[in-house]
Design a protein around this motif. Structure first.
Motif, PDB file in Angstrom:
ATOM      1  N   THR A   1       0.583  -1.323  -0.033  1.00  0.00           N
ATOM      2  CA  THR A   1       0.059   0.077   0.015  1.00  0.00           C
ATOM      3  C   THR A   1       0.844   1.250   0.004  1.00  0.00           C
ATOM      4  O   THR A   1       0.538   2.150  -0.806  1.00  0.00           O
ATOM      5  CB  THR A   1      -0.941  -0.040   1.120  1.00  0.00           C
ATOM      6  OG1 THR A   1      -1.830  -1.063   1.162  1.00  0.00           O
ATOM      7  CG2 THR A   1      -1.794   1.163   1.219  1.00  0.00           C
TER       8      THR A   1
ATOM      9  N   TRP B   1      -4.252  -8.355  -2.181  1.00  0.00           N
ATOM     10  CA  TRP B   1      -3.691  -7.197  -1.922  1.00  0.00           C
ATOM     11  C   TRP B   1      -2.609  -6.797  -3.070  1.00  0.00           C
ATOM     12  O   TRP B   1      -2.739  -5.727  -3.611  1.00  0.00           O
ATOM     13  CB  TRP B   1      -2.781  -7.415  -0.551  1.00  0.00           C
ATOM     14  CG  TRP B   1      -3.007  -6.016   0.302  1.00  0.00           C
ATOM     15  CD1 TRP B   1      -2.789  -4.686  -0.168  1.00  0.00           C
ATOM     16  CD2 TRP B   1      -3.274  -5.999   1.573  1.00  0.00           C
ATOM     17  NE1 TRP B   1      -3.292  -3.764   0.964  1.00  0.00           N
ATOM     18  CE2 TRP B   1      -3.395  -4.672   1.938  1.00  0.00           C
ATOM     19  CE3 TRP B   1      -3.769  -6.882   2.474  1.00  0.00           C
ATOM     20  CZ2 TRP B   1      -3.755  -4.003   3.297  1.00  0.00           C
ATOM     21  CZ3 TRP B   1      -3.985  -6.606   3.868  1.00  0.00           C
ATOM     22  CH2 TRP B   1      -4.080  -5.261   4.227  1.00  0.00           C
TER      23      TRP B   1
ATOM     24  N   ALA C   1      -4.773  -5.701  -6.363  1.00  0.00           N
ATOM     25  CA  ALA C   1      -5.550  -4.593  -6.090  1.00  0.00           C
ATOM     26  C   ALA C   1      -4.958  -3.219  -6.553  1.00  0.00           C
ATOM     27  O   ALA C   1      -3.763  -3.159  -6.532  1.00  0.00           O
ATOM     28  CB  ALA C   1      -6.105  -4.621  -4.619  1.00  0.00           C
ATOM     29  N   ASP C   2      -5.873  -2.409  -6.837  1.00  0.00           N
ATOM     30  CA  ASP C   2      -5.521  -1.013  -7.281  1.00  0.00           C
ATOM     31  C   ASP C   2      -4.960  -0.371  -5.993  1.00  0.00           C
ATOM     32  O   ASP C   2      -5.189  -0.543  -4.944  1.00  0.00           O
ATOM     33  CB  ASP C   2      -6.401  -0.233  -8.124  1.00  0.00           C
ATOM     34  CG  ASP C   2      -7.635  -0.110  -7.601  1.00  0.00           C
ATOM     35  OD1 ASP C   2      -7.678  -0.067  -6.356  1.00  0.00           O
ATOM     36  OD2 ASP C   2      -8.811   0.064  -8.201  1.00  0.00           O
TER      37      ASP C   2
ATOM     38  N   TRP D   1      -6.447   2.417  -4.414  1.00  0.00           N
ATOM     39  CA  TRP D   1      -7.469   2.757  -3.612  1.00  0.00           C
ATOM     40  C   TRP D   1      -7.975   1.653  -2.965  1.00  0.00           C
ATOM     41  O   TRP D   1      -8.458   1.380  -1.690  1.00  0.00           O
ATOM     42  CB  TRP D   1      -8.711   3.616  -4.135  1.00  0.00           C
ATOM     43  CG  TRP D   1      -8.071   4.881  -4.811  1.00  0.00           C
ATOM     44  CD1 TRP D   1      -7.804   5.116  -6.069  1.00  0.00           C
ATOM     45  CD2 TRP D   1      -7.819   5.855  -3.974  1.00  0.00           C
ATOM     46  NE1 TRP D   1      -7.248   6.694  -6.104  1.00  0.00           N
ATOM     47  CE2 TRP D   1      -7.308   7.036  -4.872  1.00  0.00           C
ATOM     48  CE3 TRP D   1      -7.801   6.409  -2.435  1.00  0.00           C
ATOM     49  CZ2 TRP D   1      -6.810   8.151  -4.343  1.00  0.00           C
ATOM     50  CZ3 TRP D   1      -7.459   7.584  -1.971  1.00  0.00           C
ATOM     51  CH2 TRP D   1      -6.962   8.412  -2.991  1.00  0.00           C
ATOM     52  N   GLN D   2      -8.013   0.484  -3.604  1.00  0.00           N
ATOM     53  CA  GLN D   2      -8.509  -0.827  -2.881  1.00  0.00           C
ATOM     54  C   GLN D   2      -7.418  -1.301  -1.823  1.00  0.00           C
ATOM     55  O   GLN D   2      -7.720  -1.688  -0.800  1.00  0.00           O
ATOM     56  CB  GLN D   2      -8.544  -1.986  -4.008  1.00  0.00           C
ATOM     57  CG  GLN D   2      -9.799  -1.778  -4.923  1.00  0.00           C
ATOM     58  CD  GLN D   2      -9.773  -3.035  -5.960  1.00  0.00           C
ATOM     59  OE1 GLN D   2      -8.691  -3.399  -6.489  1.00  0.00           O
ATOM     60  NE2 GLN D   2     -11.044  -3.607  -6.212  1.00  0.00           N
ATOM     61  N   ARG D   3      -6.017  -0.999  -2.109  1.00  0.00           N
ATOM     62  CA  ARG D   3      -5.241  -1.315  -0.874  1.00  0.00           C
ATOM     63  C   ARG D   3      -5.386  -0.355   0.388  1.00  0.00           C
ATOM     64  O   ARG D   3      -5.193  -0.853   1.462  1.00  0.00           O
ATOM     65  CB  ARG D   3      -3.706  -1.138  -1.613  1.00  0.00           C
ATOM     66  CG  ARG D   3      -3.393  -2.087  -2.542  1.00  0.00           C
ATOM     67  CD  ARG D   3      -2.052  -1.822  -3.127  1.00  0.00           C
ATOM     68  NE  ARG D   3      -1.424  -2.917  -4.054  1.00  0.00           N
ATOM     69  CZ  ARG D   3      -0.388  -2.854  -4.765  1.00  0.00           C
ATOM     70  NH1 ARG D   3       0.378  -1.913  -4.653  1.00  0.00           N
ATOM     71  NH2 ARG D   3      -0.295  -3.808  -5.748  1.00  0.00           N
TER      72      ARG D   3
ATOM     73  N   LEU E   1      -8.244   0.798   1.129  1.00  0.00           N
ATOM     74  CA  LEU E   1      -9.498   0.445   1.769  1.00  0.00           C
ATOM     75  C   LEU E   1      -9.158  -0.745   2.519  1.00  0.00           C
ATOM     76  O   LEU E   1      -9.691  -0.965   3.723  1.00  0.00           O
ATOM     77  CB  LEU E   1     -10.616   0.057   0.661  1.00  0.00           C
ATOM     78  CG  LEU E   1     -11.846  -0.499   1.130  1.00  0.00           C
ATOM     79  CD1 LEU E   1     -12.727   0.349   2.123  1.00  0.00           C
ATOM     80  CD2 LEU E   1     -12.848  -0.808   0.033  1.00  0.00           C
TER      81      LEU E   1
END
Length: 529
Positions: free
Chosen positions: A351, A485, A488-489, A491-493, A495
Motif C-alpha cells: 500500500t 492485496w 488490487a489497485d 485505492w483498494q489497498r 481500503l
C-alpha cells in the motif's frame, strides 16, 4: 472485576495525570509527523524506487541522521536535561541562563568543527560507512558529493535538539514534538515538485535535508525567546555544568542509541549485498519507527524531566511509579503494534511503497524485513524507558556497559546471519541485540532496587494478552490475503488497510473494556501501601 481493579490500581496522582496529558500531547504531535513521514516515504519510493539513487540518498542521509540520534537527540538530551533541571531547582535564574549560554556556545562550536572535518574527509567517511561503494567509482563519487550536502544538517539539528530539551524542561512538549514535521514537509515538496524536474533527483533530495535543518532551528527560536531562555552562545568548556554534561554525554551516546548503532553497522554489511538491500531495510525501519516514535520515544521524552526532578528531590517512590507507568503504557500499545505490524507487513508494504519505481518484489522484500524488525518492537521501546531510568539519576555509565555488550553481540550476529538470510539476517540481528540490551537494563534496575514492578502486573498482562489474541483472530478473518492485496489497485489497498486496522483496533480495545480496563488505569500509579 471492579473489586480486583480497586485492589491493583493505587491512587492516581497529579503527577501521573500530568504525565498522561503530556504523553498524549507529544504522541499527537508525533502522530502528525509520522503520518507525514509515511507520505514522505511514499514520495521517495515513487521517485527513487530501490535502485542506486535510493541507496545513495539513504546512505548520505543515514550518516548525519545517525549522529543526530546518537549525539544530538540521544546523548545530549539525556545528559543535558537532568543537569539543567537540577540547576532550575537549586540555582539562581542567572546561573541557569549562564549554563544555557555556555552549553549553546560549546555545543555549537564542537559540532561546527566536526562538520568541517567530515566535509574535508568525506571520501574516507563514505568508505567507512559504505565500503562496498568503492567498487563503483561513479557511485562512490556521487555518494561523497551527497554526503557533503547532507552532513551540515547535523549542526542545525543539534542546536534544535538543545532548544527542544530546554522547552521540555519547562513542560513545553508540543513544539519539540512537532518540529520534525518540517523535515518531512521539505522532503515531500522536493520529491513532488523539484526533484522530478532534475536529472539528479537524489541530489535534490539531499539539498532538501539541509534546508529542513535550517527551518527546524528557526521554528524553535521564538518559543525559547517567549520563555526568556533564548541563549547567547559563549564558549564554556571549563564551566562546571558544561563539564558535567559532557561527562554524562560520552557514555550516553551508546546507552540510549543501541538501535541506531546497530542500524548503522548494518549499512557496512549491506553495501556488499545486492542492489536494493539498503532501501528494503530502510523502508522497513521507517514503518517500525512509526509506533516507536509515536509511543516509545514520546514517553521517554516526557518522563525524563519528571525522573530528574524526582531524583533531585530524593523521591524514590515517585521515581519507581513513573517508570512503572511508562512500562505499562508501552505494553498496552507496543504488544498489539508488534502483532499488527507482523500480520499486515505485506499489505502495508504494498500500500505504501509499491508505486512508480518500486516493484512488487521490492515490497515483498520490505515486508519480510518488517516482520523481523517487528519482533523486537517491545525491546526497542523498552530501551528508551529503561535507559531513561538511569539517565534521570545522572548515571550514564551503567547503560553504556550494556550497550557495548549488545553492539558486540550485534556485530557477531550480523556476521553469522548475513550468509543464510542476507539482508534479513541483519534485521534479525538488530532485534536480538536490542532484546539483550533491554533485558540487561531491566535486570540492573531491579537488582539495585531502583525499580520494582508494582502490584497488578499479572492482571495487566492477562488483559493485554487476551485482547491481543482477540485482535489477531479478527485481523486473520478480515485480512483479504496477500495475493488479493498484490493485484488490487491503489485505492483498494488503502481500503483493505483501513478496514483491517480498524477492525483489529476496535476488537482490541473492545476486549480491554470488557475485561474491566478503563482510561483511569493509564494515568499512573503510586506505590502500594
Amino acid at each position: 472485576m471492579r473489586g480486583l481493579v480497586a485492589k491493583i490500581s493505587p491512587k492516581i496522582t497529579p503527577m501521573a495525570k500530568h504525565l498522561l496529558k503530556s504523553g498524549v500531547i507529544v504522541s499527537a504531535m508525533t502522530l502528525i509527523s509520522r503520518v507525514l513521514g509515511l507520505v514522505r516515504e511514499v514520495v521517495l519510493a515513487n521517485l527513487l524506487g530501490a535502485g542506486m539513487g535510493a541507496d545513495l540518498f539513504f546512505v548520505a542521509q543515514k550518516i548525519p541522521n545517525f549522529l543526530r540520534r546518537l549525539f544530538a537527540e540521544g546523548a545530549f538530551a539525556q545528559a543535558f536535561v537532568p543537569v539543567f533541571v537540577e540547576y532550575q531547582l537549586k540555582r539562581s535564574q542567572e546561573e541557569v541562563l549562564q549554563l544555557l549560554n555556555k552549553v549553546a556556545g560549546t555545543l555549537g562550536l564542537i559540532v561546527l568543527g566536526l562538520t568541517v572535518l567530515v566535509l574535508i574527509a568525506a571520501p574516507w567517511v563514505t568508505t567507512v560507512y559504505a565500503p562496498g561503494f568503492r567498487d563503483d567509482p561513479v557511485k562512490f563519487e556521487l555518494a561523497v558529493y551527497m554526503l557533503r550536502i547532507t552532513f551540515p544538517y547535523l549542526l542545525f539539528i543539534s542546536l534544535t535538539a538543545l532548544a527542544g530539551s530546554v522547552l521540555n524542561t519547562r513542560n513545553r512538549f508540543a513544539v519539540p514534538a512537532i518540529t520534525p514535521v518540517f523535515l518531512n514537509v521539505c522532503l515531500i515538496i522536493a520529491g513532488v515538485w523539484v526533484a522530478p524536474e532534475l536529472d539528479r533527483q537524489a541530489v535534490a533530495m539531499a539539498w532538501a535535508v539541509l534546508i529542513a535543518g535550517v527551518v527546524q532551528l528557526a521554528f524553535n527560536l521564538p518559543f525559547l525567546w517567549r520563555e526568556g531562555l533564548l541563549p547567547r552562545p559563549v564558549w564554556g568548556w571549563k564551566d562546571e555544568g558544561v563539564q558535567r554534561i559532557l561527562k554524562l554525554m560520552l557514555p550516553a551516546m551508546f546507552g540510549v542509541s543501541i538501535t541506531q548503532i546497530s542500524l548503522m553497522l548494518d549499512v557496512i554489511f549491506l553495501s556488499f549485498l545486492e542492489e536494493g538491500s539498503v532501501s528494503w531495510l530502510y523502508y522497513a525501519d521507517r514503518l517500525l519507527e512509526f509506533p516507536l516514535g509515536l509511543f516509545g520515544i514520546a514517553i521517554a521524552t516526557v518522563i525524563l524531566p519528571s525522573l530528574s526532578r524526582q531524583h533531585s528531590s530524593e523521591d524514590a517512590a515517585s521515581f519507581q511509579s513513573t517508570i512503572d507507568w511508562a512500562l505499562r503504557f508501552l505494553t498496552l500499545i507496543g504488544l498489539p503494534a508488534m502483532i499488527g505490524l507482523g500480520m499486515l507487513a505485506d499489505g502495508l508494504a504494498l500500500t505504501l511503497f509499491q508505486h512508480g519505481a518500486t516493484t512488487v518484489q521490492d515490497a515483498a522484500n520490505i515486508a519480510d524485513a518488517l516482520i523481523f524488525y517487528s519482533l523486537g518492537l517491545m525491546s526497542f521501546m523498552s530501551i528508551k524507558v529503561l535507559a531513561t531510568g538511569f539517565f534521570g539519576r545522572q548515571d550514564t555509565k551503567t547503560p553504556v556497559k550494556f550497550a557495548l555488550i549488545a553492539v558486540a553481540f550485534n556485530m557477531v550476529a550480523n556476521a553469522i546471519l548475513i550468509w543464510p538470510l542476507q539482508y534479513l539476517g541483519l534485521a534479525l540481528a538488530t532485534t536480538l541485540s536490542s532484546t539483550l540490551n533491554a533485558t540487561l537494563l531491566f535486570r540492573m534496575l531491579y537488582k539495585r532496587g531502583i525499580y520494582r514492578p508494582q502490584a497488578g502486573w499479572g492482571s495487566w498482562l492477562l488483559k493485554v494478552g487476551t485482547a491481543c489474541s482477540a485482535m489477531a483472530v479478527v485481523i486473520y478473518l478480515v485480512h483479504p490475503g496477500n495475493e488479493a492485496w498484490a493485484i488490487a489497485d491503489h485505492w483498494q489497498r488503502i481500503l483493505f488497510t483501513g478496514q483491517t486496522v480498524a477492525a483489529g483496533g476496535a476488537s482490541y480495545f473492545a476486549m480491554l473494556w470488557l475485561m474491566g480496563m478503563r482510561i483511569s488505569q493509564l494515568r499512573g500509579y503510586t506505590p502500594s501501601p
